[in-house]
Design a protein around this motif. Structure first.
Motif, short mmCIF file in Angstrom:
data_model
loop_
_atom_site.label_atom_id
_atom_site.label_comp_id
_atom_site.label_asym_id
_atom_site.label_seq_id
_atom_site.Cartn_x
_atom_site.Cartn_y
_atom_site.Cartn_z
N ASP A 1 0.83 -1.21 0.00
CA ASP A 1 0.00 0.00 0.00
C ASP A 1 0.86 1.26 0.00
N ALA A 2 1.94 1.23 0.81
CA ALA A 2 2.82 2.40 0.88
C ALA A 2 3.48 2.67 -0.47
N ARG A 3 3.97 1.60 -1.12
CA ARG A 3 4.62 1.80 -2.43
C ARG A 3 3.62 2.34 -3.46
N ALA A 4 2.38 1.83 -3.41
CA ALA A 4 1.38 2.25 -4.39
C ALA A 4 1.04 3.73 -4.25
N ALA A 5 1.17 4.29 -3.05
CA ALA A 5 0.79 5.68 -2.81
C ALA A 5 1.89 6.67 -3.16
N PHE A 6 3.13 6.19 -3.34
CA PHE A 6 4.25 7.10 -3.55
C PHE A 6 4.14 7.90 -4.85
N ALA A 7 3.80 7.24 -5.94
CA ALA A 7 3.90 7.86 -7.27
C ALA A 7 3.08 9.15 -7.36
N ALA A 8 1.82 9.10 -6.95
CA ALA A 8 0.95 10.27 -7.09
C ALA A 8 1.42 11.43 -6.20
N ASP A 9 1.77 11.13 -4.96
CA ASP A 9 2.20 12.20 -4.04
C ASP A 9 3.55 12.78 -4.46
N TYR A 10 4.44 11.93 -4.98
CA TYR A 10 5.74 12.41 -5.43
C TYR A 10 5.57 13.38 -6.60
N ALA A 11 4.66 13.06 -7.52
CA ALA A 11 4.42 13.93 -8.68
C ALA A 11 3.88 15.29 -8.24
N VAL A 12 2.99 15.32 -7.23
CA VAL A 12 2.44 16.58 -6.73
C VAL A 12 3.53 17.44 -6.11
N GLY B 1 6.88 17.64 -8.79
CA GLY B 1 6.54 18.17 -10.11
C GLY B 1 7.08 17.33 -11.25
N GLN B 2 7.39 16.07 -11.01
CA GLN B 2 7.89 15.17 -12.05
C GLN B 2 7.49 13.74 -11.69
N PRO B 3 7.40 12.87 -12.70
CA PRO B 3 7.02 11.48 -12.40
C PRO B 3 8.10 10.76 -11.62
N LEU B 4 7.68 9.76 -10.88
CA LEU B 4 8.62 8.97 -10.09
C LEU B 4 9.31 7.95 -10.99
N ARG C 1 2.00 13.02 3.46
CA ARG C 1 1.66 11.63 3.12
C ARG C 1 2.92 10.84 2.75
N LEU C 2 3.84 11.48 2.04
CA LEU C 2 5.08 10.80 1.68
C LEU C 2 5.89 10.42 2.92
N GLN C 3 5.99 11.33 3.87
CA GLN C 3 6.69 11.00 5.12
C GLN C 3 6.05 9.80 5.81
N ALA C 4 4.72 9.85 5.91
CA ALA C 4 4.01 8.77 6.60
C ALA C 4 4.20 7.44 5.89
N ASN C 5 4.15 7.45 4.56
CA ASN C 5 4.27 6.19 3.82
C ASN C 5 5.70 5.65 3.84
N TRP C 6 6.69 6.53 3.86
CA TRP C 6 8.07 6.05 3.96
C TRP C 6 8.31 5.40 5.32
N ARG C 7 7.73 5.99 6.36
CA ARG C 7 7.85 5.38 7.69
C ARG C 7 7.13 4.03 7.73
N LYS C 8 5.96 4.01 7.12
CA LYS C 8 5.17 2.77 7.09
C LYS C 8 5.91 1.67 6.34
N LEU C 9 6.52 2.02 5.21
CA LEU C 9 7.26 1.05 4.42
C LEU C 9 8.46 0.52 5.20
N ALA C 10 9.19 1.44 5.85
CA ALA C 10 10.37 1.03 6.61
C ALA C 10 10.00 0.10 7.75
N GLU C 11 8.91 0.39 8.44
CA GLU C 11 8.50 -0.45 9.56
C GLU C 11 8.01 -1.82 9.07
N ALA C 12 7.27 -1.83 7.97
CA ALA C 12 6.77 -3.10 7.43
C ALA C 12 7.93 -4.00 7.01
#
Length: 453
Positions: free
Chosen positions: A162-173, A176-179, A426-437
């Motif tokens: 789930d964390a990986r899936a959420a990165f692309a959209a938030d990173y682009a916002v 300002g460039q695709p992941l 959201r990126l901070q939260a998902n990176w923490r979530k990914l690291a913990e998982a």
């Protein structure tokens, strides 16, 4: 010299002791009897002559014991006297009259225990029973908490996905460039640079890595620069919509949610074929009794003592297999609860249902994690998930309309900054979530490339 004395002498040579002397009370001073009272030399000497097979080589081994109990073993070189005696020191080599008489006069059950010793199979019998206990699926799963580990692994794997899936959209916002394929460190550095380019936020980003930037302080800085309650409300709308989307995405898809009902139905069927924990204990005790080496009659019931017409071992194994099926069905439910995302729905339920007593996922969570969910409860949860999705969609539409209205009233710069800051959150939260998982799964991705896939 009598037969018993000859036997004791041979046993002493091979084993280094005579059991019946060693078992005498301390007051009897059994060690004093090893030396013949009429032997004035103070040293007992025994010579054992052996003939090897198939070579017929003759070997003489001499064992001496002095008055202090010191034992010496010798032979003609190159014979390894100690090695030969150790090879003979086996359970089935020596059979004394007392043990054999006990075997003859013992009751059938006790005679069986003695017989395994006569054949030198005592250790084998003990090992076989230990292996039989390990082979019991239910006992193995309970001892090693297989269901809990399976559920935890499934939950952490889903959290990472789930964390990986959420990165692309938030990173682009934010950036300002695709992941693209890049290391985590590079991606975070670009996110840090994007925030630092926003004037009011630059002092808050200096000398910090991206994960350490205080985004609440960033919001306050933007508020101080542009001000206004409408900008605060816009931030709240963006954040709540993102939370709803995240929780809705983490929830199991309809076809996956239906799988829980199927697994619960399988468990109900398995449960109906068993007779509860009391009978489980009885069957396990019966299997253990029938597995004893002295229990030669597989049709004799160890509980009532009557003989039946069928193989009790096979019958009990069949009954226990039903409990194993129940255990496996429970493990499958617990694993599915974690992997499908049911365990992540507490936040969505809390946000959309104000009354604690009506939160069915929280109510059934403990039983589901133990693998004890009934099919009726699973069906109720399936309908409740549909209701939550409907509520989430309605809430999302309301927030989207409110956000659109606020964006028309506020300056474009304020809207864009707010979106970037919330994407960074959201990126901070998902990176923490990914690291913990990944930590929970024992993975290490430090320094590895990470990409959208």
């Amino acid at each position: 010299m009598g037969k018993s004395s000859v036997y004791d002498a041979v046993r002493y040579v091979i084993c280094g002791a005579v059991p019946w002397l060693e078992d005498l009370p301390a007051s009897e001073r059994g060690a004093d009897y090893y030396l013949n009272k009429f032997n004035t030399s103070g040293t007992a000497t025994i010579t054992l002559k052996l003939i090897s097979e198939p070579g017929a080589q003759q070997v003489a081994i001499t064992v001496k014991r002095d008055a202090q109990g010191n034992r010496t073993v010798s032979s003609v070189p190159p014979v390894d006297a100690e090695g030969i005696l150790q090879s003979l020191n086996r359970e089935f080599v020596l059979l004394d009259g007392h043990a054999f008489q006990g075997f003859i006069s013992a009751k059938p059950l006790d005679r069986g225990r003695t017989f395994s010793g006569l054949l030198g199979l005592t250790q084998y019998s003990a090992m076989r029973q230990s292996l039989a206990a390990i082979a019991n699926t239910r006992a193995f799963n309970n001892h090693f908490a297989v269901a809990e580990h399976a559920q935890l692994r499934g939950r952490e794997e889903k959290a990472a996905a789930d964390a990986r899936a959420a990165f692309a959209a938030d990173y682009a916002v934010l950036a300002g460039q695709p992941l693209a394929t890049q290391s985590i460190a590079d991606a975070q550095a670009k996110c840090h640079h994007a925030l630092e380019q926003i004037g009011p936020l630059k002092p808050l980003c200096e000398n910090k890595v991206f994960q350490d930037i205080d985004l609440n302080a960033c919001i306050e800085a933007v508020k101080a620069a542009e001000g206004g309650p409408k900008r605060d409300r816009l931030s709240e709308c963006i954040r709540e919509r993102a939370d709803l989307k995240k929780l809705n995405v983490e929830a199991p898809k309809p076809e996956r949610a239906a799988a829980l009902v199927g697994l619960a139905t399988t468990r109900d069927q398995a449960l109906a074929e068993t007779a509860g924990d009391v009978m489980l204990t009885l069957f396990q005790a019966g299997q253990k009794a029938l597995g004893l080496p002295e229990w030669s009659d597989a049709t004799l019931c160890p509980l009532c003592g009557h003989k039946g017409s069928h193989d009790l071992k096979a019958h009990i194994a069949s009954k226990l297999s039903q409990f194993d099926t129940l255990e496996q069905a429970g493990t499958a439910i617990a694993k599915e609860w974690g992997e499908a995302g049911w365990s992540d729905l507490d936040g969505l339920e809390l946000k959309l249902e104000q009354t604690a007593g009506n939160r069915l996922i929280a109510k059934h969570r403990q039983r589901a994690e133990k693998g004890e969910l009934a099919s009726q409860d699973a069906e109720t949860l399936l309908e409740w998930l549909k209701a939550l999705r409907s509520r989430a969609d309605q809430r999302e539409q309301s927030l989207a309309a409110e956000q659109a209205a606020l964006e028309k009233e506020l300056p474009p710069s304020s809207v864009e900054v707010t979106r970037k800051v919330e994407a960074a959150r959201r990126l901070q939260a998902n990176w923490r979530k990914l690291a913990e998982a990944e930590k929970q799964q024992g993975w290490s991705r430090r320094g590895r490339l990470w990409s959208r896939g």
